[in-house]
Design an enzyme around this catalytic site. Structure first.
Site, PDB file in Angstrom:
ATOM      1  N   HIS A  52       0.851  -1.140  -0.060  1.00 57.59           N
ATOM      2  CA  HIS A  52       0.086  -0.068  -0.041  1.00 57.59           C
ATOM      3  C   HIS A  52       0.854   1.283   0.002  1.00 57.59           C
ATOM      4  O   HIS A  52       0.398   2.209  -0.777  1.00 57.59           O
ATOM      5  CB  HIS A  52      -0.869  -0.010   1.382  1.00 57.59           C
ATOM      6  CG  HIS A  52      -1.879  -1.017   1.368  1.00 57.59           C
ATOM      7  ND1 HIS A  52      -1.888  -1.982   2.139  1.00 57.59           N
ATOM      8  CD2 HIS A  52      -3.121  -1.428   0.508  1.00 57.59           C
ATOM      9  CE1 HIS A  52      -2.864  -2.872   1.901  1.00 57.59           C
ATOM     10  NE2 HIS A  52      -3.676  -2.347   0.974  1.00 57.59           N
ATOM     11  N   ASP A 100      -3.633  -7.584  -7.606  1.00 59.16           N
ATOM     12  CA  ASP A 100      -4.924  -7.934  -7.902  1.00 59.16           C
ATOM     13  C   ASP A 100      -5.251  -7.568  -9.472  1.00 59.16           C
ATOM     14  O   ASP A 100      -6.073  -6.612  -9.467  1.00 59.16           O
ATOM     15  CB  ASP A 100      -5.893  -7.063  -7.005  1.00 59.16           C
ATOM     16  CG  ASP A 100      -5.571  -7.558  -5.363  1.00 59.16           C
ATOM     17  OD1 ASP A 100      -5.890  -8.752  -4.983  1.00 59.16           O
ATOM     18  OD2 ASP A 100      -5.355  -6.592  -4.561  1.00 59.16           O
ATOM     19  N   VAL A 126       4.666  -5.445  -4.768  1.00 60.14           N
ATOM     20  CA  VAL A 126       5.697  -5.430  -3.877  1.00 60.14           C
ATOM     21  C   VAL A 126       5.897  -6.650  -3.033  1.00 60.14           C
ATOM     22  O   VAL A 126       4.800  -7.232  -2.746  1.00 60.14           O
ATOM     23  CB  VAL A 126       5.515  -4.271  -2.808  1.00 60.14           C
ATOM     24  CG1 VAL A 126       6.492  -4.066  -1.621  1.00 60.14           C
ATOM     25  CG2 VAL A 126       5.331  -3.025  -3.498  1.00 60.14           C
ATOM     26  N   ARG A 156      -3.920 -10.369   3.525  1.00 58.77           N
ATOM     27  CA  ARG A 156      -4.269 -11.762   3.789  1.00 58.77           C
ATOM     28  C   ARG A 156      -3.066 -12.598   4.639  1.00 58.77           C
ATOM     29  O   ARG A 156      -3.299 -13.765   5.232  1.00 58.77           O
ATOM     30  CB  ARG A 156      -4.901 -12.546   2.653  1.00 58.77           C
ATOM     31  CG  ARG A 156      -5.882 -11.735   1.918  1.00 58.77           C
ATOM     32  CD  ARG A 156      -6.162 -12.531   0.707  1.00 58.77           C
ATOM     33  NE  ARG A 156      -7.300 -11.872  -0.078  1.00 58.77           N
ATOM     34  CZ  ARG A 156      -7.939 -12.393  -1.221  1.00 58.77           C
ATOM     35  NH1 ARG A 156      -7.540 -13.501  -1.623  1.00 58.77           N
ATOM     36  NH2 ARG A 156      -8.721 -11.670  -1.788  1.00 58.77           N
TER      37      ARG A 156
END
EC number: 6.3.2.1
Length: 291
Positions: free
Chosen positions: A37, A150, A176, A187
């Protein structure tokens, strides 16, 4: 950094910057941030005058058998990370802020959204597309940043923006990885110590596909079978999806020619499903221009 929950307050704060001609970058997340992120934040910070991060655990993208309540949350920790990353505004609405009444309007991409992960999570990508559209409407960013991990989600958002003529540039940011190659993911915290060690097989599965294609295997089914068998050598790994697809359309590939192909992996360890992918250029494509 200023944390805002109200849509009206965020719009008012951003209107001032927009009037001044400043560019706005958006990093949408569901929180419980990790270094992946923060790479999105780093890119946004380097390419925009104003950076908005959002944290919203979106109930629309959780199915009836998926435990929304157990999704990890730590707002104080996330706020600290985003402040250190140079974010200007954190938009952290509650469900009542985003969905004050049951949603009638839904953004759905039925073809792209029913493939792969969508085939086992019906309605998931409609929930994603709907909340992302709402965030785009609220923030009105010039650019929005999403991870390539994703990949299906990224392609759905790109197609949605194209089809609906939404005035935002979607920026895909490379995955990453942790030291052993495992893709960073919220997760990963669900994995036991043994499962975490075993999960290192997932990126090696991508390497195996690249090896097979590089050795001249052109039958997609043979590559998928070889990677499935490779992953299954790890007793704790349960490969659920090993699929070669067209990187743009996500349609199945039967023969590997000169165009790059996308390998998508969904591998389960206990109750945790990990996703990974790689775009692989066949040997003939990599060396076609050498002459």
């Amino acid at each position: 950094m200023k944390t805002i929950a109200s849509i009206a307050e965020l719009r008012a704060a951003l209107a001032e910057h927009r009037r001044a001609g400043r560019t706005i970058g958006l990093v949408p997340t569901m929180g419980y941030l990790h270094v992946g992120h923060m790479e999105l934040v780093r890119r946004a910070r380097g390419e925009n005058d104003v950076v908005v991060a959002s944290i919203f655990v979106n109930p629309l993208q959780f199915g009836p058998n998926e435990d929304l309540a157990k999704y990890p949350r730590d707002l104080a920790r996330d706020e600290k990370m985003l402040t250190e990353g140079g974010v200007d505004f954190l938009f952290a609405p509650g469900v009542a802020d985003m969905y004050p009444q049951p949603m009638e309007a839904v953004v759905d991409l039925p073809k792209l959204g029913s493939e792969l992960e969508g085939s086992v999570r019906p309605g998931h990508f409609a929930g994603v597309a709907t909340v992302v559209t709402k965030l785009f409407n609220i923030v009105q960013p010039d650019r929005a940043y999403f991870g390539e991990k994703d990949f299906q989600q990224l392609q759905i958002i790109r197609r949605m923006v194209e089809d609906l003529a939404q005035p935002v540039t979607v920026v895909g940011v490379p995955t990453v990885r942790e030291a052993d190659g495992l893709a960073c993911s919220s997760r990963n915290v669900y994995l036991t110590a043994d499962e975490r060690r075993a999960a290192a097989i997932v990126p090696k599965g991508l390497d195996e596909a690249e090896r097979l294609i590089g050795s001249g295997v052109t039958d997609a089914a043979a590559v998928e079978k070889g990677v499935t068998e490779f992953l299954s050598n790890e007793p704790l790994a349960r490969p659920e999806v090993v699929a070669l697809r067209d990187p743009l359309t996500l349609e199945p590939v039967s023969e590997i020619g000169e165009k790059p192909v996308l390998l998508l992996l969904f591998v389960r360890f206990g109750t945790t499903k990990l996703l990974d992918n790689r775009v692989i250029a066949p040997k003939s494509a990599r060396f076609a221009k050498v002459a």
